[in-house]
Design an enzyme around this catalytic site. Structure first.
Site, PDB file in Angstrom:
ATOM      1  N   PHE A 111       0.812  -1.224   0.000  1.00 20.32           N
ATOM      2  CA  PHE A 111       0.000   0.000   0.000  1.00 20.32           C
ATOM      3  C   PHE A 111       0.841   1.267   0.000  1.00 20.32           C
ATOM      4  O   PHE A 111       0.345   2.345  -0.323  1.00 20.32           O
ATOM      5  CB  PHE A 111      -0.995  -0.018   1.174  1.00 20.32           C
ATOM      6  CG  PHE A 111      -0.580   0.773   2.371  1.00 20.32           C
ATOM      7  CD1 PHE A 111       0.234   0.222   3.340  1.00 20.32           C
ATOM      8  CD2 PHE A 111      -1.002   2.095   2.528  1.00 20.32           C
ATOM      9  CE1 PHE A 111       0.624   0.958   4.450  1.00 20.32           C
ATOM     10  CE2 PHE A 111      -0.618   2.836   3.632  1.00 20.32           C
ATOM     11  CZ  PHE A 111       0.200   2.269   4.593  1.00 20.32           C
ATOM     12  N   LYS A 112       2.128   1.158   0.322  1.00 18.22           N
ATOM     13  CA  LYS A 112       2.987   2.341   0.312  1.00 18.22           C
ATOM     14  C   LYS A 112       3.013   3.014  -1.062  1.00 18.22           C
ATOM     15  O   LYS A 112       3.261   4.211  -1.159  1.00 18.22           O
ATOM     16  CB  LYS A 112       4.416   1.972   0.716  1.00 18.22           C
ATOM     17  CG  LYS A 112       4.560   1.261   2.054  1.00 18.22           C
ATOM     18  CD  LYS A 112       4.180   2.136   3.227  1.00 18.22           C
ATOM     19  CE  LYS A 112       4.663   1.593   4.571  1.00 18.22           C
ATOM     20  NZ  LYS A 112       3.981   0.355   4.997  1.00 18.22           N
TER      21      LYS A 112
END
Ligand SMILES: *Cc1c(COP(=O)(O)O)cnc(C)c1O
Length: 495
Positions: A111-112
């Site tokens: 998700f970064k």
């Protein structure tokens, strides 16, 4: 109306959004926080007819008020393009009664990417706006996923260079290979003999080092941060919570105004804080469920009001959440103190000198939006296996922490509010843990065989991020002690 940012530990001095993004961390060691959280100025109905990029604009324009419309749109266009394997960017997958918000469709499959694909553009735009001529040196500590996502975002971006520190023995094989094979003349990766908290503390110390700052400036450099302490990471993360609510409404899964719960597998408290900001902006969120692994310092905090990092650091199968100092909690504390820089400083000083602090009864009352639960290693494996057996859906270990917590939460509270689980990594990134959870006969197999096995059982295509590292060359092999981090930086920059 212009929105300014203040340090959570400062003297009330205000900076613009672009200045806050450039600096990363405030000079006094505090985090930049907006003076207030703006309300959405479009109705949810209007938002439900927009795509991801349009919603990104609607959210970001409210926070980045010193950026022009063209500047924001340009950053968004450059970020959310074919680097993502779906033009939906953040798909919602319904599994039984719960929705998985898949935040891992970007170039490094965690998700970064949602924020780090746009941060380099926000940063270079900010540099231009402020007439910065120095080269910007991104200094980042990673628990595994930030590092690669930041490297991918900043590699070969003109006017920047990037140095990543990761815990040598604290990341998965895929995470490590992704980082140490990173190409790009401006990218350096260094392992440290310590854990993530050591890396994060080391980086914060380097940021605060006045003497180094001067030497850097003479040589034409200045530091910034790609960690989630940078407001330029937090703001893009709010977008997918707004988008999720709008999508649920569009697909008639909810009625307008119906509240939803959000369950977030939490480490540094960035992702769940973004959900809280979305709630403050007007998104109908009931509970923000903070899901921890066995490093459950946050769960204890929500239950007792005491934050206490004096405990054993446990290496788990969800390494990106192996954290005892959740930096972004400081922004919530700041709100709970009624935006008092003085009270926030006192608590944070207590954290750095005694490893703990306790909030007041008044502040505890304001925490009612949050609940915290945790999952141990067996529970994580169990939910991966059970969900696969019953639905064929395969989730990674971090997402599994949240899924396990979700089941605990509903069995305790009987809350039947519709729930969204933030799904933070592709199972391919943690194939060994995922496959052995499903069946322990996989334990004897090689990591790369497990990737093929995962492909067979899940029928989900092997992502490019994995294919890329299969035969890539290791470029970075430096490992240093935690007290040698500053020296390593000086050596790379030749200052
Ligand atoms: C970083 C990360 C988390 C934790 O997110 P925070 O914003 O630090 O709380 C959870 N899961 C994965 C896969 C991550 O990479």
């Amino acid at each position: 109306m212009e929105l300014f940012y203040k340090s959570t530990r400062g003297d009330g001095n205000k900076v613009t959004a672009s200045q806050a993004i450039l600096q990363g961390l405030a000079e006094d060691g505090g985090l930049f926080a907006p003076e207030h959280i703006p309300m959405l100025d479009k109705s949810i109905e209007e938002l439900s007819n927009m795509d991801y990029k349009q919603i990104a604009y609607e959210v970001m324009k409210l926070f980045l008020t010193d950026f022009s419309k063209e500047e924001i749109l340009d950053c968004i266009e450059k970020a959310y393009d074919e680097k993502f394997d779906t033009n939906i960017i953040a798909p919602l997958v319904k599994v039984d009664d719960v929705y998985f918000l898949e935040l891992f469709h970007g170039s490094t499959i965690a998700f970064k990417d949602m924020a780090l694909s746009i941060l380099p553009h926000l940063l270079t735009t900010s540099a231009k706006k402020n007439n910065i001529k120095n080269e910007i040196v991104i200094l980042t500590a990673t628990s595994g996923d930030t590092g690669k996502a930041a490297l991918a975002g900043f590699a070969d971006v003109e006017g920047t260079s990037i140095i990543v520190f990761y815990p040598k023995d604290g990341v998965s094989l895929v995470q490590e290979l992704q980082m140490v094979t990173q190409k790009g003349d401006n990218a350096k990766v260094i392992g440290i003999k310590g854990n993530f908290d050591d890396a994060q503390t080391g980086v914060k110390n380097i940021f605060g080092d006045k003497e180094l700052k001067e030497k850097m400036s003479l040589a034409g450099y200045q530091f910034s941060s790609a960690n989630s302490i940078n407001i330029g990471r937090l703001v893009p993360q709010i977008v997918y919570y707004v988008y999720t609510y709008a999508s649920l409404l569009k697909n008639k899964e909810i009625t307008n105004g119906e509240k939803i719960n959000v369950i977030v597998p939490t480490g540094n408290f960035g992702n769940i804080l973004a959900a809280y900001y979305a709630k403050c902006m007007g998104i109908p969120i009931n509970k923000l469920v903070c899901a921890s692994n066995e490093n459950k310092v946050l769960v204890d905090f929500f239950n007792t009001g005491i934050y206490d990092r004096n405990r054993e650091f446990i290496l788990t199968s969800s390494p990106s959440m192996d954290i005892l100092i959740s930096s972004n909690l400081e922004r919530l504390i700041y709100i709970l103190t009624g935006q008092s820089e003085q009270k926030t400083s006192e608590l944070m000083n207590s954290l750095s000198s005694n490893g703990k602090y306790e909030i007041t009864e008044e502040m505890k009352v304001l925490l009612e939006d949050f609940v915290g639960y945790y999952a141990n290693e067996d529970e994580i494996s169990e939910v991966i296996k059970k969900t696969y057996n019953e639905t064929n859906y395969v989730m990674d270990t971090h997402t599994a922490v949240a899924a396990s917590v979700y089941f605990k939460y509903i069995s305790k509270t009987k809350d039947n509010t519709k729930s969204v689980i933030a799904s933070t990594a592709s199972p391919y990134k943690f194939a060994r843990s995922v496959m052995t959870a499903i069946d322990d006969q996989y334990a004897s197999k090689e990591d790369f065989d497990l990737i093929n096995d995962l492909n067979k059982i899940s029928e989900v295509e092997i992502p490019n991020a994995i294919k890329e590292i299969l035969d890539a060359k290791v470029i970075h092999d430096t490992v240093v002690e935690t007290n040698e981090m500053k020296k390593a930086v000086e050596k790379i920059l030749n200052v």
